[in-house]
Design a protein around this motif. Structure first.
Motif, PDB file in Angstrom:
ATOM      1  N   LEU A   1      28.261  38.376  26.338  1.00 31.47           N
ATOM      2  CA  LEU A   1      28.959  38.324  25.147  1.00 31.47           C
ATOM      3  C   LEU A   1      28.726  36.921  24.675  1.00 31.47           C
ATOM      4  O   LEU A   1      28.587  36.564  23.359  1.00 31.47           O
TER       5      LEU A   1
ATOM      6  N   ARG B   1      35.830  39.319  17.987  1.00 31.20           N
ATOM      7  CA  ARG B   1      35.680  40.301  19.049  1.00 31.20           C
ATOM      8  C   ARG B   1      36.850  41.358  18.790  1.00 31.20           C
ATOM      9  O   ARG B   1      37.556  41.062  18.485  1.00 31.20           O
TER      10      ARG B   1
ATOM     11  N   TRP C   1      33.438  44.687  21.732  1.00 32.18           N
ATOM     12  CA  TRP C   1      32.169  44.547  20.961  1.00 32.18           C
ATOM     13  C   TRP C   1      32.163  43.106  20.578  1.00 32.18           C
ATOM     14  O   TRP C   1      33.199  42.579  20.255  1.00 32.18           O
ATOM     15  N   PRO C   2      31.067  42.605  20.466  1.00 31.70           N
ATOM     16  CA  PRO C   2      30.997  41.100  20.252  1.00 31.70           C
ATOM     17  C   PRO C   2      31.103  40.700  18.792  1.00 31.70           C
ATOM     18  O   PRO C   2      31.256  41.466  17.743  1.00 31.70           O
ATOM     19  N   ALA C   3      31.219  39.239  18.624  1.00 32.15           N
ATOM     20  CA  ALA C   3      31.561  38.787  17.339  1.00 32.15           C
ATOM     21  C   ALA C   3      30.137  38.289  16.876  1.00 32.15           C
ATOM     22  O   ALA C   3      30.096  36.928  16.761  1.00 32.15           O
TER      23      ALA C   3
ATOM     24  N   GLU D   1      26.862  35.545  21.144  1.00 37.08           N
ATOM     25  CA  GLU D   1      27.764  35.046  20.227  1.00 37.08           C
ATOM     26  C   GLU D   1      27.139  33.703  19.889  1.00 37.08           C
ATOM     27  O   GLU D   1      27.085  33.050  18.739  1.00 37.08           O
TER      28      GLU D   1
END
Lengths: 185, 86
Positions: B70, A51, A151-153, B74
């Motif tokens: 998120l 992230r 911002w996402p991983a 993910e």
């Protein structure tokens, strides 16, 4: 966590002219082996998505001063596997960490990317940051801890894996400047 | 404001500095600039479930913090990559 700073300096390729549609000055996205993922000194290569948190923005113009409206935006984008850019961060072989003792970032980063077509970036969701300023003005935003733009991983296949700093203007046609600072988790 | 989530500074056409606090919506991660002395309803609100500040667009929506979004993204991405689909 290390902090990093990236600018769209002409050191990384020719700065694109501002147009009436958004052009990406700087884009960052999660990557397993991004342009900045390898540090020549330490030999560390990131193999996992991370992230990113964007905590500082500084934007302005470097053309002839005038009174025109500029629109700045941070898009959420899906950064595709194949990008077209004017300059590559990795070509400078620099460590973008604010503390040079830290290793470089693992994110994919592109500077002065040519355009914002669907083959380069795909816009996702509403923009997290948008502001209109006079061409003469510079603008800076700093986030308090916990209020960063994240911002996402995730991979590009999931979508929304990055952020892009964009600018447009109906009247101003010269170049614009941007600096972002971010950290990775 | 008390405990702002950020700070923004710019200039008008006369070179006079403009400053304002900002906060980041806890649901959608949007940065909201706070105009001094504006009506609180124009900023958004406070989600009574997570007790965090949210923007105008998130006021009428269910409580789904951005951090949770998120995590969902993910986890899905990790799962699909582990299956070899991505």
């Amino acid at each position: 966590m290390a902090n990093y700073g990236v600018t769209n300096s002409s050191q990384f390729g020719a700065q694109a002219a501002t147009g009436s549609t958004y052009s990406a000055l700087i884009a960052v996205a999660a990557s397993t082996a991004g342009a900045g993922g390898y540090n020549a000194g330490s030999g560390v290569t990131y193999s996992a998505f991370r992230r990113g948190k964007l905590y500082d923005l500084l934007v302005g113009t470097n053309g002839t001063p005038n009174d025109n409206a500029m629109e700045w935006i941070i898009h959420r984008v899906t950064v595709g596997a194949t990008l077209a850019w004017v300059g590559s961060v990795s070509s400078v072989s620099s460590n973008f960490a604010l503390d040079q003792a830290d290793v470089n970032f693992g994110a994919f980063c592109t500077v002065n990317a040519s355009g914002n077509s669907s083959t380069v970036f795909t816009l996702v969701q509403q923009p997290p940051w948008y502001v209109g300023v006079n061409q003469r003005a510079s603008y800076r935003w700093v986030a308090a801890p916990g209020s960063e733009i994240v911002w996402p991983a995730v991979s590009s296949a999931t979508g929304g894996n990055g952020l892009a700093l964009g600018v447009r203007s109906a009247a101003y046609t010269l170049t614009a400047t941007g600096t972002i600072m971010f950290t990775e988790q | 404001m008390r405990n702002p989530g950020g700070y923004a500074k710019s200039f008008d056409e006369r070179g006079i500095g403009l400053e304002c606090d900002t906060f980041t919506c806890f649901h959608c991660n949007t940065v909201v600039h706070i105009k001094p002395k504006c009506h609180p309803d124009d900023l958004g609100g406070v989600c009574r479930l997570c007790m965090k500040m949210i923007c105008k667009d998130c006021v009428d929506l269910p409580c789904l913090p951005f951090e949770k979004k998120l995590e969902i993204m993910e986890a899905k991405d990790r799962a699909l990559r582990s299956y070899g689909i991505l």
